[in-house]
Scaffold this motif. Structure first.
Motif, short mmCIF file in Angstrom:
data_model
loop_
_atom_site.label_atom_id
_atom_site.label_comp_id
_atom_site.label_asym_id
_atom_site.label_seq_id
_atom_site.Cartn_x
_atom_site.Cartn_y
_atom_site.Cartn_z
N PHE B 52 0.84 -1.20 0.00
CA PHE B 52 0.00 0.00 0.00
C PHE B 52 0.88 1.27 0.00
O PHE B 52 0.68 2.20 -0.76
CB PHE B 52 -0.88 -0.06 1.25
CG PHE B 52 -1.78 1.10 1.48
CD1 PHE B 52 -3.02 1.16 0.84
CD2 PHE B 52 -1.43 2.12 2.34
CE1 PHE B 52 -3.89 2.23 1.08
CE2 PHE B 52 -2.29 3.19 2.57
CZ PHE B 52 -3.53 3.25 1.94
N LEU B 53 1.88 1.24 0.87
CA LEU B 53 2.81 2.37 0.99
C LEU B 53 3.54 2.64 -0.33
O LEU B 53 3.59 3.77 -0.81
CB LEU B 53 3.82 2.04 2.10
CG LEU B 53 5.05 2.91 2.26
CD1 LEU B 53 4.67 4.26 2.81
CD2 LEU B 53 6.05 2.25 3.21
N ILE B 54 4.06 1.58 -0.92
CA ILE B 54 4.83 1.72 -2.15
C ILE B 54 3.96 2.20 -3.31
O ILE B 54 4.38 2.99 -4.14
CB ILE B 54 5.50 0.36 -2.49
CG1 ILE B 54 6.64 0.13 -1.52
CG2 ILE B 54 5.99 0.32 -3.92
CD1 ILE B 54 7.02 -1.31 -1.42
N HIS B 55 2.72 1.72 -3.32
CA HIS B 55 1.79 2.15 -4.36
C HIS B 55 1.54 3.66 -4.28
O HIS B 55 1.42 4.34 -5.29
CB HIS B 55 0.48 1.37 -4.22
CG HIS B 55 -0.61 1.87 -5.10
ND1 HIS B 55 -0.60 1.66 -6.46
CD2 HIS B 55 -1.73 2.61 -4.83
CE1 HIS B 55 -1.68 2.24 -6.98
NE2 HIS B 55 -2.38 2.82 -6.02
N HIS B 56 1.45 4.17 -3.06
CA HIS B 56 1.09 5.58 -2.89
C HIS B 56 2.27 6.55 -2.96
O HIS B 56 2.08 7.73 -3.24
CB HIS B 56 0.35 5.78 -1.57
CG HIS B 56 -1.06 5.28 -1.62
ND1 HIS B 56 -1.38 3.96 -1.38
CD2 HIS B 56 -2.22 5.90 -1.95
CE1 HIS B 56 -2.69 3.81 -1.52
NE2 HIS B 56 -3.22 4.96 -1.87
#
Lengths: 186, 84
Positions: B52-56
């Motif tokens: 989730f973090l990397i996507h954002h």
């Protein structure tokens, strides 16, 4: 055929170049200097502009090179941090390698496949990035903002691949924790 | 014995997750991670939140800008270089 219009550079590109540089340096004065250096380097190299890419992309190429130079200088002086990083994994895991109770990941109550639109989320994300120590922030930024391959990052910063994995691991542990603390509690 | 060799710590599991994301995880490690994630909810959360973090992170942005005064000074500098 693209052309250069230096008399309009500031009006057209200064803010976008500044934002790009700021996200990657975390220092507004540094970012301003990089923008100025980019324009001046552009002027010195106008004859190398062939018109095959846009004026904007050409200026961004110059800025990206300037940022890499900046990272290189920083990384060589920060590499001593690595030893401290290695010791500090005790913030998250106990001697047996299990999560410490204080560091247990909590359920965030979001759909992890969704994209968050809220502006405040991105502000927090930014703040969390700023809190990373400098070497970690540089590696994390190169990997996830600029989407570079790990080999390239190691080469550019002159760090070993095992150091790279320590840094990336640390960055993720810290970013996850910071987001959990500051965003989920809203 | 098999049991002992297949068990990894949460610290290793979270490291393996990063390596897996970059396709740098050997088959035996992938199996160990798979087994670990099946029994450890904290590392499962870590994996999802990490993704989730990397996507954002790619959408991180700032609203900083130069002041009008700074812009004028910078453009003047460029103009004077142009005259040289």
């Amino acid at each position: 055929m693209n052309k250069l219009y230096p008399q309009n550079w500031v009006k057209n590109y200064s803010d976008m170049l500044l934002r790009f540089a700021l996200l990657r340096t975390n220092n507004i004065e540094q970012a301003k200097d990089l923008v100025q250096e980019t324009f001046l380097a552009g002027l010195r190299n106008v004859e190398t502009f062939k018109g095959d890419i846009s004026e904007k992309n050409w200026l961004f190429l110059i800025l990206k090179n300037k940022i890499i130079d900046h990272y290189r200088k920083k990384a060589s002086s920060l590499i001593v941090e690595i030893d401290v990083l290695l010791e500090k994994s005790t913030d998250y895991f106990d001697e047996a390698g299990h999560w410490k109770e204080s560091a247990f990941p909590k359920e965030w109550g979001v759909n992890y496949d969704d994209t968050v639109e809220k502006e405040e989320f991105y502000e927090i994300l930014n703040k969390c990035m700023q809190k990373l120590s400098e070497l970690i922030r540089i590696v994390f930024t190169m990997k996830y903002l600029d989407e570079k391959e790990s080999e390239e990052i190691c080469k550019e910063l002159a760090i070993s691949s095992s150091n790279y994995w320590v840094i990336i691991h640390r960055a993720k542990l810290q970013m996850r924790k910071c987001l959990e603390k500051n965003w989920i509690s809203i | 014995m098999i049991f002992k060799n297949t068990m990894i710590t949460c610290e290793s599991a979270t490291q393996f997750i990063s390596q897996k994301e970059e396709h740098r995880l050997s088959v035996s490690r992938r199996i160990k991670l798979f087994i670990h994630l099946a029994i450890c909810k904290f590392c499962r959360l870590f994996e999802m939140q990490n993704r989730f973090l990397i996507h954002h992170i790619k959408h991180a942005s700032t609203t900083a800008s130069l002041s009008e005064f700074e812009k004028e000074a910078l453009q003047n500098k460029i103009n004077s270089e142009l005259k040289k």
